[in-house]
Design a protein around this motif. Structure first.
Motif, short mmCIF file in Angstrom:
data_model
loop_
_atom_site.label_atom_id
_atom_site.label_comp_id
_atom_site.label_asym_id
_atom_site.label_seq_id
_atom_site.Cartn_x
_atom_site.Cartn_y
_atom_site.Cartn_z
N ILE A 1 0.83 -1.20 0.00
CA ILE A 1 0.00 0.00 0.00
C ILE A 1 0.87 1.25 0.00
N VAL A 2 1.92 1.24 0.79
CA VAL A 2 2.84 2.40 0.84
C VAL A 2 3.49 2.62 -0.52
N VAL A 3 3.95 1.54 -1.13
CA VAL A 3 4.61 1.66 -2.44
C VAL A 3 3.63 2.17 -3.49
N LEU A 4 2.41 1.66 -3.50
CA LEU A 4 1.42 2.10 -4.48
C LEU A 4 1.03 3.57 -4.28
N MET A 5 0.89 3.97 -3.02
CA MET A 5 0.56 5.38 -2.76
C MET A 5 1.67 6.30 -3.24
N ASN A 6 2.91 5.95 -2.93
CA ASN A 6 4.03 6.78 -3.34
C ASN A 6 4.21 6.79 -4.85
N ALA A 7 3.98 5.66 -5.49
CA ALA A 7 4.06 5.62 -6.95
C ALA A 7 2.98 6.49 -7.58
N GLY A 8 1.78 6.46 -7.00
CA GLY A 8 0.70 7.31 -7.50
C GLY A 8 1.02 8.79 -7.39
N VAL A 9 1.60 9.18 -6.28
CA VAL A 9 1.97 10.59 -6.11
C VAL A 9 3.10 10.97 -7.06
N LEU A 10 4.07 10.08 -7.26
CA LEU A 10 5.15 10.36 -8.20
C LEU A 10 4.62 10.50 -9.62
N ILE A 11 3.71 9.63 -10.01
CA ILE A 11 3.14 9.71 -11.36
C ILE A 11 2.32 10.98 -11.52
N SER A 12 1.54 11.34 -10.51
CA SER A 12 0.76 12.58 -10.61
C SER A 12 1.66 13.80 -10.66
N GLY A 13 2.82 13.73 -9.99
CA GLY A 13 3.78 14.82 -10.05
C GLY A 13 4.42 14.95 -11.41
N LEU A 14 4.56 13.83 -12.12
CA LEU A 14 5.12 13.88 -13.46
C LEU A 14 4.09 14.31 -14.50
N ILE A 15 2.83 13.97 -14.27
CA ILE A 15 1.78 14.28 -15.24
C ILE A 15 1.27 15.71 -15.08
N ALA A 16 1.25 16.22 -13.87
CA ALA A 16 0.65 17.54 -13.60
C ALA A 16 1.27 18.67 -14.42
N PRO A 17 2.60 18.78 -14.55
CA PRO A 17 3.14 19.88 -15.36
C PRO A 17 2.75 19.79 -16.83
N VAL A 18 2.64 18.58 -17.36
CA VAL A 18 2.24 18.42 -18.76
C VAL A 18 0.80 18.87 -18.96
N VAL A 19 -0.07 18.50 -18.06
CA VAL A 19 -1.47 18.89 -18.14
C VAL A 19 -1.60 20.40 -18.00
N ARG A 20 -0.87 20.98 -17.06
CA ARG A 20 -0.91 22.42 -16.85
C ARG A 20 -0.41 23.16 -18.09
N GLU A 21 0.63 22.64 -18.72
CA GLU A 21 1.19 23.27 -19.92
C GLU A 21 0.17 23.22 -21.07
N LYS A 22 -0.54 22.11 -21.20
CA LYS A 22 -1.56 21.99 -22.25
C LYS A 22 -2.69 22.97 -21.99
N ARG A 23 -3.10 23.13 -20.74
CA ARG A 23 -4.18 24.07 -20.42
C ARG A 23 -3.77 25.50 -20.73
N VAL A 24 -2.54 25.87 -20.40
CA VAL A 24 -2.06 27.22 -20.64
C VAL A 24 -1.95 27.47 -22.13
N SER A 25 -1.42 26.53 -22.88
CA SER A 25 -1.29 26.72 -24.32
C SER A 25 -2.65 26.77 -25.00
N LYS A 26 -3.60 25.99 -24.50
CA LYS A 26 -4.96 26.02 -25.06
C LYS A 26 -5.62 27.35 -24.75
N GLN A 27 -5.32 27.91 -23.60
CA GLN A 27 -5.92 29.18 -23.21
C GLN A 27 -5.42 30.32 -24.09
N TYR A 28 -4.15 30.29 -24.47
CA TYR A 28 -3.59 31.37 -25.27
C TYR A 28 -3.81 31.18 -26.76
N ASN A 29 -4.17 29.99 -27.20
CA ASN A 29 -4.40 29.76 -28.65
C ASN A 29 -5.84 29.87 -29.01
#
Length: 74
Positions: A46-74
């Motif tokens: 459970i500890v490993v899965l929770m930490n892996a989930g947070v690591l994956i969300s930390g890697l995905i969040a900047p990409v999603v944020r960048e897409k939202r910002v670029s969509k907002q300006y285009n």
């Protein structure tokens, strides 16, 4: 929910689960009970899965944020 809040929450929960894991391992060793070892393995998973989930969300969040910002300006 803010990503830093999720990271802090994950840290607190992970530390508590590690304490539970160590306690189960000690009881399993002292009592000679394999059920405690299995429970400790489940808590560890459970500890490993929770930490892996947070690591994956930390890697995905900047990409999603960048897409939202670029969509907002285009």
């Amino acid at each position: 929910m803010n990503l830093t809040t999720i990271k802090k929450f994950n840290l607190v929960i992970s530390l508590w689960l590690i304490v539970v894991l160590v306690t189960l391992a000690i009881f399993g060793h002292e009592l000679g009970n394999y059920g405690c070892y299995i429970a400790a393995a489940v808590v560890g998973a459970i500890v490993v899965l929770m930490n892996a989930g947070v690591l994956i969300s930390g890697l995905i969040a900047p990409v999603v944020r960048e897409k939202r910002v670029s969509k907002q300006y285009n």
